[in-house]
Write an enzyme that holds these catalytic residues in place. Structure first.
Site, short mmCIF file in Angstrom:
data_model
loop_
_atom_site.label_atom_id
_atom_site.label_comp_id
_atom_site.label_asym_id
_atom_site.label_seq_id
_atom_site.Cartn_x
_atom_site.Cartn_y
_atom_site.Cartn_z
CB SER A 1 -0.94 -0.01 1.20
OG SER A 1 -0.18 -0.14 2.39
CB ALA B 1 4.55 0.50 -6.12
CB SER C 1 9.73 2.04 2.21
OG SER C 1 10.27 0.92 2.85
CB THR C 2 5.56 5.22 0.24
OG1 THR C 2 5.78 4.29 -0.81
CG2 THR C 2 5.09 6.56 -0.34
CB ALA D 1 10.32 8.67 0.47
N GLY E 1 13.81 12.74 0.61
CA GLY E 1 14.36 13.62 -0.42
C GLY E 1 13.33 14.04 -1.45
CD GLU F 1 17.69 13.39 -3.07
OE1 GLU F 1 17.54 13.23 -1.86
OE2 GLU F 1 17.04 12.75 -3.91
CG ASP G 1 6.81 -10.22 4.05
OD1 ASP G 1 7.53 -10.99 4.69
OD2 ASP G 1 6.33 -9.16 4.52
CG HIS H 1 21.06 6.99 2.44
ND1 HIS H 1 21.79 8.03 2.98
CD2 HIS H 1 20.16 7.55 1.61
CE1 HIS H 1 21.32 9.18 2.49
NE2 HIS H 1 20.34 8.91 1.65
NE ARG I 1 21.41 7.44 -2.25
CZ ARG I 1 20.09 7.57 -2.20
NH1 ARG I 1 19.32 6.50 -2.13
NH2 ARG I 1 19.53 8.75 -2.19
CG HIS J 1 18.34 4.00 1.50
ND1 HIS J 1 17.44 4.51 2.42
CD2 HIS J 1 18.19 4.75 0.37
CE1 HIS J 1 16.79 5.52 1.87
NE2 HIS J 1 17.21 5.68 0.64
NE ARG K 1 16.61 3.71 -4.76
CZ ARG K 1 16.49 4.83 -4.05
NH1 ARG K 1 16.05 5.94 -4.61
NH2 ARG K 1 16.80 4.84 -2.77
CG LEU L 1 9.18 8.14 -3.64
CD1 LEU L 1 9.08 9.57 -3.12
CD2 LEU L 1 8.19 7.26 -2.89
C1 SIN Z 1 17.36 10.64 0.51
O1 SIN Z 1 16.55 11.52 0.73
O2 SIN Z 1 18.57 10.78 0.66
C2 SIN Z 1 16.88 9.32 0.05
C3 SIN Z 1 16.22 9.47 -1.23
C4 SIN Z 1 16.27 8.21 -1.97
O3 SIN Z 1 16.64 7.19 -1.40
O4 SIN Z 1 15.97 8.22 -3.15
#
Ligand code: SIN
Length: 569
Positions: free
Chosen positions: A33, A36, A70-71, A74, A76, A142, A242, A263, A312, A373, A408, A414
Site C-alpha cells: 500500500s 506503487a 517505506s513510502t 521517503a 528527499g 541529490e 515477503d 545510504h 551514493r 537503504h 539506484r 518513488l
Molecule cells: C534521501 O533523501 O537521501 C533518500 C532518497 C532516496 O533514497 O531516493
C-alpha cells in the site's frame, strides 16, 4: 552459466500452513500500500471500468496499516525532468551512470520519459509539492544528478505527503477494498502454473482472521523491499522481503538481489542501535552540507567530480573506508552553515529527529554512517511489470524492472513505483486471465522461528553488508543454513512467516553476491576490487526448483552496458 545453490533445502517450496479457514474473491489483488501499490490499485480500477468491467473487484492487502511501508519515510523526493533546461535524456544519462552498466536501457527510458507526466498526475490527484513564491515547482539536487530535478513536499516529508494523497484517493474509491494487517503468504497456482490466488494470514478479528485464501485473476506485488535483512536500515519494520520470497516460492525469477544500496548518511545512534535508523537525506548535501572526518577534513573532495554529491555508492564507500582507516564507528555531516531558519523550513522532519536524539544540526555535527537503504533487485519484470508467472505482476521496490542496475540513482524509487504501476494498469485490464481453480499443492515444513531473526540480521550485516569477501560470505551461507536447521518450527505466527521470508531472500542475495566476483555499483568486493565488464556484465537470475535455489547468469544486452560519453545537452 547455471549455479546450483548450496543446500538442498535452501528454499521451501510452499510454506506449511493451516488449511485456509475462509475464502474470498477479487479480480485483482494488489499486495502492498505504498506509492506503487496504491497507484496500481487506483489505475487498475479505472482501467477495468474503461474496459467494460464495471463490477470488478480490486482488493489491496497490506501487512500493517496503509501507511506503514517505506513510502511514508521517503524524505528527499521524486526525481523527474521538470525543471528549466532539464531533459529526460539527461535524467536517463545520470540514471545509467549511477547504475554502473547494469540498467536496462529501455526501462530507464520509460522511467524518464513518462516520469514528468506521472508526477504531474500525482499533483492533480492532490499531492502538495513545495513551490517557490513565484509558483514554480521547487526542485533540488541529490547525489549523481547533474540537474535540480527532485520535487519535494513539506520540505523533507515527500513520501508522507504522497502517501496521504494516495490514501485519500483510495478512500474516495469505495470499489477498492482494503484488507489491513494481512500478510500474503504464498501464491495459489492453477494447473498451468498461472496465478489463481494467494493465501493470506490476517491478523484481525471477525470473519477474516487467521489463514484464509483470496482467489483472483491477477495479483500485483507491490510489497516493498528487504531492508530488515540487515541490522541497521532506514526501512521500517514491515520490510521483510515477503513479496520477493513469495514470488520465488511461486516460480518467479528474482534478479539482481546482490545489489543492495547502503545510504551514506544515516544518523549513527551508537553500537547497540538496531532496526530502523534515522535517515539524513542526501538533499541536505544537495543544499550544501558536507562530510568531514574526526580531524575536520573534507574527505569527499578529490574523490569524485561531484565530491559530496557523488553517486551514493561512491560516498558510502568513501565513508566506510575512512571509518576503517581511522578506526571510528562513524563520520560527521556538517550542515551548521545552513542556519536555523533554513533548517526549520527545508528539513523540519530531520531537524526534529536529530534533536530528539540529542544532536542539534544547527550548532553541532551529525554523526553518520552507511546503513541498508534500498534493494535495487527484486522480482524480475518486463517493461510492463509482468513477471515470469502468468497473472503475476510486480512493481516498486519488490520488483526488478531494470531501472536501477547496480545502484539506484537518488529519488528514482518513488518514480519507479509510479511509472511502472501506471504501465501495469495500462496492460492488465486487456490481458486479465479467466478465473481458474488453484491446484492442491503439497506444503512442506520450512518455517523458521522469529527468535532467529537477530542472528540472521547480524550475520548479513557483518558478512554481506557494505563490504563483502568470499570468506565472509561463505561464513554467512553456513550460518544461514544453520539458522534454518536450528530455527525450524511449526508454530505459525507473523514472526515466523517474516523470519522465513528474510531467510529466503538472504540465501538468494548471498549466493548471487558470492558468484559476482567483481565490484560494481553497490556490490563491493574487497577481494575483487575492480569492475569486470568482460566477465560480469549481466544479471543473476535466481529461481527455486525442488526446494533448491538455482542461479543463472544472463549477459546484458550490448546497448545496456555503458552510457555514451558526456552529459547530453
Ligand atoms: C534521501 O533523501 O537521501 C533518500 C532518497 C532516496 O533514497 O531516493
Amino acid at each position: 552459466m547455471i549455479v546450483d545453490g548450496p543446500a538442498a533445502d535452501s528454499v521451501p517450496a510452499r510454506l506449511l500452513a493451516p488449511e485456509p479457514g475462509w475464502t474470498t474473491r477479487a479480480d485483482v489483488v494488489v499486495v502492498g500500500s505504498g506509492i506503487a501499490g496504491l497507484t496500481a490499485a487506483l489505475r487498475i480500477h479505472t482501467g477495468l471500468v474503461h474496459a467494460g468491467l464495471p463490477d470488478h473487484r480490486v482488493m489491496v492487502v497490506t501487512k500493517d496499516v496503509l501507511d506503514a511501508g517505506s513510502t511514508q519515510w521517503a524524505q528527499g523526493g521524486i526525481a523527474a525532468a521538470l525543471g528549466p533546461g532539464d531533459t529526460p535524456e539527461q535524467h536517463e544519462w545520470d540514471t545509467l551512470v549511477a547504475g554502473a552498466g547494469a540498467c536496462d536501457r529501455e526501462a530507464v527510458r520509460a522511467l524518464v520519459t513518462e516520469g514528468p507526466e506521472a508526477v504531474r498526475e500525482l499533483i492533480a490527484l492532490g499531492t502538495q509539492f513545495d513551490h517557490h513564491p513565484d509558483g514554480e515547482l521547487s526542485l533540488t539536487r541529490e547525489g549523481g544528478h547533474h540537474r535540480d530535478r527532485i520535487a519535494h513536499a513539506g520540505g523533507d516529508a515527500t513520501g508522507a505527503e504522497i502517501q496521504r494523497a494516495l490514501i485519500a484517493a483510495v478512500q474516495r474509491t469505495p470499489e477498492i477494498e482494503v484488507i489491513p494487517h494481512a500478510l500474503a503468504v504464498d501464491l495459489l497456482l492453477d494447473a498451468d502454473g498461472g496465478v489463481a490466488g494467494a493465501t493470506l494470514h490476517v491478523m484481525g478479528e471477525g470473519q477474516r482472521d487467521g489463514v484464509g485464501a483470496v482467489h483472483c485473476r491477477a495479483l500485483v506485488l507491490a510489497s516493498g523491499g528487504l531492508g530488515q535483512v540487515f541490522s541497521q536500515t532506514t526501512n521500517p519494520a514491515v520490510t521483510t522481503g515477503d513479496g520477493m520470497a513469495l514470488a520465488l516460492r511461486g516460480g518467479a525469477v528474482l534478479r539482481d538481489l546482490e545489489f543492495v544500496q547502503f545510504h551514506p548518511t544515516v544518523m549513527y545512534l551508537g553500537p547497540d542501535s538496531r532496526g530502523q535508523q534515522p535517515l539524513v537525506s542526501e538533499a541536505v548535501r544537495g543544499e550544501g552540507a558536507f562530510l568531514v572526518d574526526f580531524e575536520g577534513t573534507r574527505f569527499m573532495q578529490g574523490q569524485h567530480e561531484l565530491a559530496d554529491l557523488a553517486p551514493r555508492d561512491v560516498v558510502a564507500k568513501a565513508i566506510t573506508r575512512r571509518m576503517e582507516e581511522t578506526g571510528r564507528p562513524h563520520m560527521w555531516l556538517d550542515a551548521r552553515h545552513l542556519g536555523a531558519e533554513f533548517w526549520e523550513k527545508r528539513f523540519p522532519t530531520i531537524l526534529a529527529t536529530t534533536r530528539s536524539h540529542g544532536v542539534d544540526p544547527v550548532t553541532e555535527l551529525i554523526p553518520v554512517a552507511p546503513a541498508c537503504h534500498y534493494a535495487s533487485g527484486g522480482v524480475a519484470t518486463d517493461l510492463w511489470g509482468r513477471t515470469t508467472v502468468p497473472g503475476l505482476y510486480a512493481t516498486g521496490e519488490a520488483a526488478c524492472s531494470g531501472v536501477h542496475g547496480a545502484n539506484r540513482l537518488a529519488s528514482n524509487s518513488l518514480l519507479e513505483g509510479l511509472v511502472f504501476s501506471r504501465r501495469i494498469a495500462d496492460v492488465l485490464p486487456s490481458e486479465l486471465r479467466p478465473w481458474s481453480d488453484p491446484v492442491a499443492d503439497p506444503r512442506v515444513p520450512g518455517l523458521v522461528a522469529g527468535d532467529q531473526r537477530r542472528r540472521l540480521q547480524e550475520t548479513m550485516t557483518a558478512q554481506v553488508g557494505v563490504l563483502r569477501s568470499a570468506d565472509g560470505m561463505k561464513l554467512a551461507a553456513e550460518t544461514l543454513a544453520s539458522i534454518r536447521a536450528d530455527g525450524a518450527t511449526e508454530v505459525v505466527d507473523l514472526e515466523a512467516w517474516e523470519t522465513t521470508n528474510l531467510l529466503t531472500v538472504s540465501v538468494a542475495l548471498t549466493e548471487a553476491a558470492r558468484q559476482r566476483e567483481e565490484t560494481r555499483g553497490s556490490h563491493w568486493r574487497e577481494d575483487f576490487p575492480e569492475r569486470d565488464d568482460a566477465r560480469w556484465s549481466g544479471h543473476f537470475d535466481a529461481t527455486a526448483h525442488d526446494q533448491r535455489l538455482s542461479l543463472e547468469f544472463r549477459p546484458a544486452a550490448p546497448s545496456d552496458v555503458a552510457p555514451e560519453e558526456g552529459v547530453p545537452a
